[in-house]
Design an enzyme around this catalytic site. Structure first.
Site, PDB file in Angstrom:
ATOM      1  N   ASN A 113       0.804  -1.290   0.100  1.00 61.14           N
ATOM      2  CA  ASN A 113       0.103  -0.004  -0.038  1.00 61.14           C
ATOM      3  C   ASN A 113       1.001   1.185  -0.150  1.00 61.14           C
ATOM      4  OD1 ASN A 113      -2.074  -1.988   0.214  1.00 61.14           O
ATOM      5  ND2 ASN A 113      -2.773  -1.353   2.250  1.00 61.14           N
ATOM      6  N   HIS A 130     -18.713  36.223 -30.727  1.00 56.58           N
ATOM      7  CA  HIS A 130     -19.812  35.690 -31.114  1.00 56.58           C
ATOM      8  C   HIS A 130     -19.347  35.025 -32.624  1.00 56.58           C
ATOM      9  CE1 HIS A 130     -22.165  37.716 -27.987  1.00 56.58           C
ATOM     10  NE2 HIS A 130     -21.377  38.647 -28.184  1.00 56.58           N
ATOM     11  N   SER A 141      -8.832  12.383 -48.491  1.00 58.10           N
ATOM     12  CA  SER A 141     -10.118  11.415 -48.435  1.00 58.10           C
ATOM     13  C   SER A 141      -9.871  10.285 -49.396  1.00 58.10           C
ATOM     14  CB  SER A 141     -11.319  12.279 -48.864  1.00 58.10           C
ATOM     15  OG  SER A 141     -12.305  11.627 -49.425  1.00 58.10           O
ATOM     16  N   LYS A 160      -9.853  16.923 -51.220  1.00 64.34           N
ATOM     17  CA  LYS A 160      -9.687  17.020 -49.661  1.00 64.34           C
ATOM     18  C   LYS A 160      -8.539  17.184 -48.899  1.00 64.34           C
ATOM     19  CE  LYS A 160     -13.538  17.344 -47.537  1.00 64.34           C
ATOM     20  NZ  LYS A 160     -13.784  16.489 -46.334  1.00 64.34           N
ATOM     21  N   GLU A 220      -8.434  18.007 -35.130  1.00 67.36           N
ATOM     22  CA  GLU A 220      -9.701  17.206 -35.052  1.00 67.36           C
ATOM     23  C   GLU A 220      -9.486  15.993 -34.003  1.00 67.36           C
ATOM     24  OE1 GLU A 220     -12.349  17.403 -38.789  1.00 67.36           O
ATOM     25  OE2 GLU A 220     -10.489  16.432 -39.047  1.00 67.36           O
TER      26      GLU A 220
END
Ligand code: ARG
Length: 499
Positions: free
Chosen positions: A146, A192, A313, A319, A326
């Site tokens: 422990n 925003h 891709s 792509k 990500e």
């Protein structure tokens, strides 16, 4: 993958998986079943442990990455036992030499870990006794697993936190480099997600520098909490032997010693603090990731990521996907999950040790790997990103982010801010109707809205003027950003050589 992020301290341990009686092709840790007599705790038992139960409760598959710390801690303990005359000098020397040999074996990938021996502590102790005989059996005097596991984990975290900090610094260096290289690049600041005011791109990058600075400091706190020595707590109550905890603390370079034995074996605060510092760091990386993803979209076109950092891709030939940011954004959730899991594990746990606590390690280790890897790839992303200055410029010019400056111009001619705001708002509206921008208005048109406008108005609303004018402390002006860059460099210099 950068070598920094590689989990080198575990790689050897992970390679040496086949158990002594398993086929060499097996990629599992060995499930060798010693009879109860060869168990380190077998005395009280008549039957050997069920194989499935064994596998369920074993932690060797993940705690083996603390083998160095386990050996380091045991050597310090053995030296202390001899210094206190609890074991003989000769036994202590045998133990230390035996442990050094085991360390070499594990480092070289030549150690067979066994599930039946549960964890790293018993795997090493059993190998020691197998190699040096009776003296090995004296190592565990005045110690419990422990306090041993607590010691190993403290040592491990102390070392790992420094590595995380190095990687933070490394990313900070890249941010400062990018800020310096692009110190004249103006782009829109957002609120925003709407263009708000022109700012320096460097100012934006340095905001992340500041966040990472706080992260670094939070990890300093984690280090301080890991830098407390638990050994000597025994199973929970201390020990009947005349141990010297200060000796062990000195050997292992600990700044403090736990003052309560129950707390020493039950405390997982330092791991919770690590996971929360790691979570906040991942929040920062995730916010940055989100911006990078937006910036390299065709809609923004503010930056381009290096080809080496993107993927294509399988179907759409055009792509170029920002997989790295990500993934970092995605991995943040995983680290938060580990924090929640450990909070839940320790909540309502009675003192002192409970096996639940073994659940602390996998999440912490995974969070460590995730954070280190994310920081390392992020530094590369920042170093490799190309800034599309002209697009940033266009986003500032073909919009109204200089409208505040128009209002401020009038305020400086003594118009109350509220009225100036109203005039500027009307001018923006007028431009939108005519499909032009503020810079396209003639002085006569300006004057329709206020007689205070003069010939200098066009200069006053140039992006450079707007930026330079925000010279309040910590603002986006060229001067303030230069001050920030200098301070950031200083900070890096002062924090670069912690160990
Ligand atoms: N593998 C255990 C852990 O990680 C070590 C401590 C075990 N102690 C015990 N009494 N079973 O927590």
């Amino acid at each position: 993958m950068s070598s920094d992020a590689q989990n080198y301290e575990t790689s050897n341990a992970q390679r040496c998986v086949p158990a002594r009686n398993q086929s060499p092709n097996s990629n599992k840790v060995g499930a060798r079943q010693p009879g109860q007599a060869s168990r380190l705790w077998g005395g009280r038992f008549e039957k050997s442990t069920d194989e499935m139960i064994n596998e369920f409760q074993a932690s060797i598959n993940f705690d083996k990455r603390m083998y160095r710390e386990d050996i380091q801690g045991s050597i310090a303990h053995a030296k202390m036992l001899a210094a206190q005359k609890i074991i003989s000098e000769e036994d202590s020397e045998k133990i230390c030499a035996g442990l050094e040999k085991i360390l070499e074996q594990i480092d070289a990938g030549k150690f067979n870990f066994s599930v039946a021996l549960e964890d790293i502590h018993m795997n090493i102790e059993k190998a020691l006794t197998d190699s040096i005989g009776a003296a090995g059996g004296r190592l565990h005097t005045a110690r419990s697993r422990n306090d041993q596991v607590a010691l190993d984990t403290h040592l491990y975290m102390r070392r790992q936190v420094r590595e995380v900090q190095k990687l933070i610094l490394n990313l900070q260096k890249e941010l400062v480099k990018a800020a310096e290289k692009n110190s004249d690049v103006i782009f829109p600041g957002y609120t925003h997600l709407q263009r708000a005011q022109p700012i320096l791109f460097a100012h934006h990058l340095l905001a992340y520098f500041s966040m990472l600075q706080r992260d670094f400091d939070r990890f300093e706190g984690v280090h301080a909490r890991a830098d407390i020595m638990p050994l000597g707590a025994g199973a929970l109550a201390g020990t009947t032997f005349p141990i010297d905890r200060n000796f062990v603390a000195r050997e292992l370079n600990f700044s403090e010693i736990y003052s309560n034995s129950l707390d020493a074996v039950s405390d997982r605060d330092y791991l919770l603090e690590f996971l929360s510092a790691a979570s906040i760091l991942m929040v920062h990386l995730s916010r940055f990731s989100e911006e990078i993803i937006l910036w390299c979209s065709r809609e923004f076109s503010f930056i381009e990521l290096d080809d080496a950092h993107c993927t294509g891709s399988s179907m759409m030939p055009q792509k170029k996907n920002p997989d790295v940011p990500e993934l970092v954004r995605g991995k943040a959730g995983r680290v938060f999950g580990h924090l929640t899991a450990l909070l839940t594990t320790v909540k309502a746990l009675p003192l002192a040790y409970n096996k639940d606590l073994q659940e602390d390690k996998e999440g912490v280790f995974d969070a460590l790997d995730t954070v280190k890897f994310s920081l390392a790839v992020f530094a590369q992303i920042v170093a490799g990103m190309k800034i599309r200055k002209e697009n940033m410029r266009r986003a500032v010019e073909e919009d109204f982010s200089n409208a505040t400056d128009l209002a401020d111009y009038l305020v400086k001619k003594n118009l109350p801010f509220r009225q100036a705001h109203e005039v500027a708002g009307k001018l923006v509206h007028f431009c939108i109707e005519k499909n032009i921008y503020l810079k396209d208005l003639t002085l006569d048109e300006f004057k329709i809205f206020s007689p205070l406008f003069e010939a200098d108005i066009h200069d006053a609303i140039l992006p450079e003027t707007c930026v330079a004018a925000r010279n309040s402390q910590g603002g986006t002006s060229f001067q303030q950003v230069a001050i920030q860059i200098a301070a950031a460099k200083d900070w890096i210099k002062n924090h670069g050589n912690n160990n």
